[in-house]
Design an enzyme around this catalytic site. Structure first.
Site, PDB file in Angstrom:
ATOM      1  N   ALA A 173       0.805  -1.218   0.000  1.00 18.62           N
ATOM      2  CA  ALA A 173       0.000   0.000   0.000  1.00 18.62           C
ATOM      3  C   ALA A 173       0.837   1.266   0.000  1.00 18.62           C
ATOM      4  O   ALA A 173       0.433   2.288  -0.543  1.00 18.62           O
ATOM      5  CB  ALA A 173      -0.930  -0.003   1.208  1.00 18.62           C
ATOM      6  N   PHE A 184      -5.582   0.645   3.986  1.00 18.09           N
ATOM      7  CA  PHE A 184      -6.542   0.034   4.895  1.00 18.09           C
ATOM      8  C   PHE A 184      -6.183   0.352   6.337  1.00 18.09           C
ATOM      9  O   PHE A 184      -7.050   0.536   7.169  1.00 18.09           O
ATOM     10  CB  PHE A 184      -6.604  -1.483   4.669  1.00 18.09           C
ATOM     11  N   GLN A 256       0.636  -6.372  -3.805  1.00 18.32           N
ATOM     12  CA  GLN A 256      -0.473  -6.672  -2.906  1.00 18.32           C
ATOM     13  C   GLN A 256      -1.611  -5.671  -3.092  1.00 18.32           C
ATOM     14  O   GLN A 256      -2.621  -5.752  -2.413  1.00 18.32           O
ATOM     15  CB  GLN A 256       0.032  -6.647  -1.461  1.00 18.32           C
ATOM     16  N   ILE A 258      -4.534  -3.397  -5.327  1.00 19.77           N
ATOM     17  CA  ILE A 258      -5.603  -3.717  -6.272  1.00 19.77           C
ATOM     18  C   ILE A 258      -5.912  -2.522  -7.163  1.00 19.77           C
ATOM     19  O   ILE A 258      -6.942  -2.490  -7.820  1.00 19.77           O
ATOM     20  CB  ILE A 258      -6.874  -4.148  -5.512  1.00 19.77           C
ATOM     21  N   ASP A 259      -5.017  -1.532  -7.198  1.00 15.06           N
ATOM     22  CA  ASP A 259      -5.328  -0.245  -7.823  1.00 15.06           C
ATOM     23  C   ASP A 259      -4.922  -0.124  -9.289  1.00 15.06           C
ATOM     24  O   ASP A 259      -5.232   0.881  -9.928  1.00 15.06           O
ATOM     25  CB  ASP A 259      -4.704   0.896  -7.018  1.00 15.06           C
ATOM     26  N   HIS A 276      -3.601 -10.121  -4.853  1.00 13.34           N
ATOM     27  CA  HIS A 276      -4.920  -9.980  -4.229  1.00 13.34           C
ATOM     28  C   HIS A 276      -5.968  -9.448  -5.193  1.00 13.34           C
ATOM     29  O   HIS A 276      -6.956  -8.839  -4.791  1.00 13.34           O
ATOM     30  CB  HIS A 276      -4.809  -9.082  -2.998  1.00 13.34           C
ATOM     31  N   CYS A 284     -20.082 -11.938 -11.197  1.00 13.61           N
ATOM     32  CA  CYS A 284     -21.181 -12.477 -10.396  1.00 13.61           C
ATOM     33  C   CYS A 284     -20.609 -13.347  -9.292  1.00 13.61           C
ATOM     34  O   CYS A 284     -19.719 -14.172  -9.525  1.00 13.61           O
ATOM     35  CB  CYS A 284     -22.119 -13.300 -11.276  1.00 13.61           C
ATOM     36  N   SER A 361       5.580  -2.116   1.880  1.00 16.97           N
ATOM     37  CA  SER A 361       4.943  -3.287   2.483  1.00 16.97           C
ATOM     38  C   SER A 361       5.542  -3.534   3.861  1.00 16.97           C
ATOM     39  O   SER A 361       6.765  -3.534   4.014  1.00 16.97           O
ATOM     40  CB  SER A 361       5.139  -4.528   1.607  1.00 16.97           C
TER      41      SER A 361
END
Length: 462
Positions: A173, A184, A256, A258-259, A276, A284, A361
């Site tokens: 992050a 987060f 790690q 997701i961006d 991740h 769905c 990290s």
């Protein structure tokens, strides 16, 4: 009968672990076996086993070993409820038949990461070897070399970049904070963090699959993230790895996050390993896929994934137009396994690298926290750019406490200069001698209990 602690023999460990498979009968009970306490052993015929470091190890005859097992079972029996005692008694009867010679052939299997276990050659054991994992090393307390000198500036980073041709990045992050992405958790106790607004204990795959309230909360969280991502641009750190790709030096990026900011910064999808998942598409929840291995129903829905931005923003809980199951992004939630093959691919990339750069990290969450060790155990240099302390701080070749974008902007500028000028700058940089030559990890078995992770974002701090 003697015990055998593998950690007493660290300087004599074989290079690989061993796997032994032995069949025996009553006439073989005087044969000698040696089993370190690092071993996992099992006798499938008797449905009994003990795990790594759950016993004291053993040196002696097969008979003495089985008698010790009998004694331990007798002692353990009365620690369990009385209604379970019959299963103990049944086992003891079977074991007594073995010791008295009334049984047929049995199998003893030993998996020993230390490689120190062995059995009497007369038993004709089937033996293979295997490479120890990082967790095996940590449990045994295996020593990794430390660099003699550790750098702390952009000049040191530039020097290693110049020398390397197969560079792998591991990012968390911290690399995206300068792009406006809220982590987060935050290394600053007063700083913004998503878990200050949302309850992480509710964001599990199981709850999402069955609780509409959790589904709505999850969508609220995802939309907050997508709102930030719609405005975010790759910073100098993301662009730096795109530059390495253009120069032919980038072997891969393991993230790690997701961006998708690495891709926007110039790293092709083919070089990305998103441990991740990502927020690019919506699927769905009742459609089984690599990023949704545990669907909420039978997994048979054939809904065609759509872009996240194409989801109607006024609908609090979007559902599938084909089966009415909730929609979800292709991200990893708590209790969800990593995408198939992602971890193995990450480890392989690190093993092939000649330089590993870790950015942003905290390295507290498995399996990403094992990847620097995969490099260090092979002598591959590691650069660590992070504000928070990690277990690797004294082992890496360069340790920098600086915002990633700011640092890699400096590194990029240095790499534009002739190499001679770079070396002059490096002579003046702040370096210190690492006193100890080796480092040891705690000798406890890591069972992977920290592997769960949410939405692909590593913690930035506590």
């Amino acid at each position: 009968m003697a015990t055998f602690d593998a950690r007493d023999y660290l300087q004599q460990l074989p290079s690989h672990g061993c796997h032994l498979l032995v069949t025996f009968e009553a006439k073989d009970l005087q044969s000698e076996i040696t089993m370190s306490n690092a071993s996992l052993w099992r006798i499938p015929d008797l449905d009994v086993e003990q795990g790594h470091f759950q016993h004291q190890g053993f040196e002696g005859s097969l008979r003495l070993f089985l008698e010790r097992v009998r004694l331990e079972i007798l002692e353990a029996k009365h620690r369990y409820p009385e209604h379970t005692w019959k299963s103990f008694d049944d086992f003891l009867i079977s074991l007594e038949q073995v010791l008295s010679g009334d049984s047929g052939m049995l199998t003893l299997e030993i998996r020993d990461p230390s490689g120190l276990s062995h059995v009497d050659a007369a038993l004709e054991p089937k033996q293979t070897t295997f490479e120890r994992s990082v967790r095996d090393d940590w449990a045994l307390g295996v020593l990794y070399p430390r660099p003699t000198i550790q750098g702390h500036t952009a000049a040191s980073v530039a020097r290693w970049i110049r020398k390397s041709s197969r560079i792998v990045a591991l990012t968390g992050a911290g690399i995206s904070v300068e792009s406006g992405i809220t982590p987060f958790r935050s290394s600053d106790k007063k700083g913004e963090a998503l878990w200050a607004e949302f309850d992480p204990t509710r964001m599990t795959l199981g709850l999402f699959n069955r609780d509409p309230t959790v589904q709505a909360e999850w969508w609220q969280l995802e939309r907050k993230l997508m709102g930030e991502l719609s405005k975010a641009e790759p910073n100098a750190a993301h662009q730096f790895f795109g530059m390495l790709e253009q120069q032919g030096k980038l072997h891969g990026v393991i993230t790690q996050n997701i961006d998708s900011l690495h891709q926007k910064g110039g790293v092709p999808d083919s070089k990305m390993n998103e441990l991740h998942g990502h927020l690019r598409r919506v699927i769905c929840a009742n459609q089984r896929s690599r990023l949704n291995p545990q669907p909420c129903g039978d997994g048979a829905c054939d809904f065609e994934p759509i872009r996240f931005e194409d989801v109607e923003p006024t609908i609090l809980l979007p559902t599938c137009p084909k089966c009415s199951a909730p929609l979800r992004s292709e991200t990893v939630m708590f209790e969800q396994s990593m995408p198939e093959g992602a971890v193995e691919s990450a480890r392989a990339a690190v093993r092939e690298a000649d330089l590993l750069i870790v950015v942003g990290s905290t390295l507290r969450v498995a399996p990403a926290n094992e990847l620097p060790a995969e490099a260090l155990r092979r002598g591959t240099p590691v650069i660590l750019v992070n504000f928070d302390e990690t277990r690797y701080d004294e082992q890496v070749h360069v340790l920098v406490r600086q915002p990633a974008g700011e640092l890699f902007a400096e590194v990029s500028a240095l790499l534009q200069r002739p190499e001679e000028e770079d070396e002059e700058v490096e002579v003046k940089e702040d370096v210190h001698e690492v006193v100890a030559e080796t480092s040891t990890h705690a000798g406890t078995w890591d069972d992977g209990s920290e592997e769960e992770q949410l939405y692909g974002d590593d913690d930035v701090g506590d």
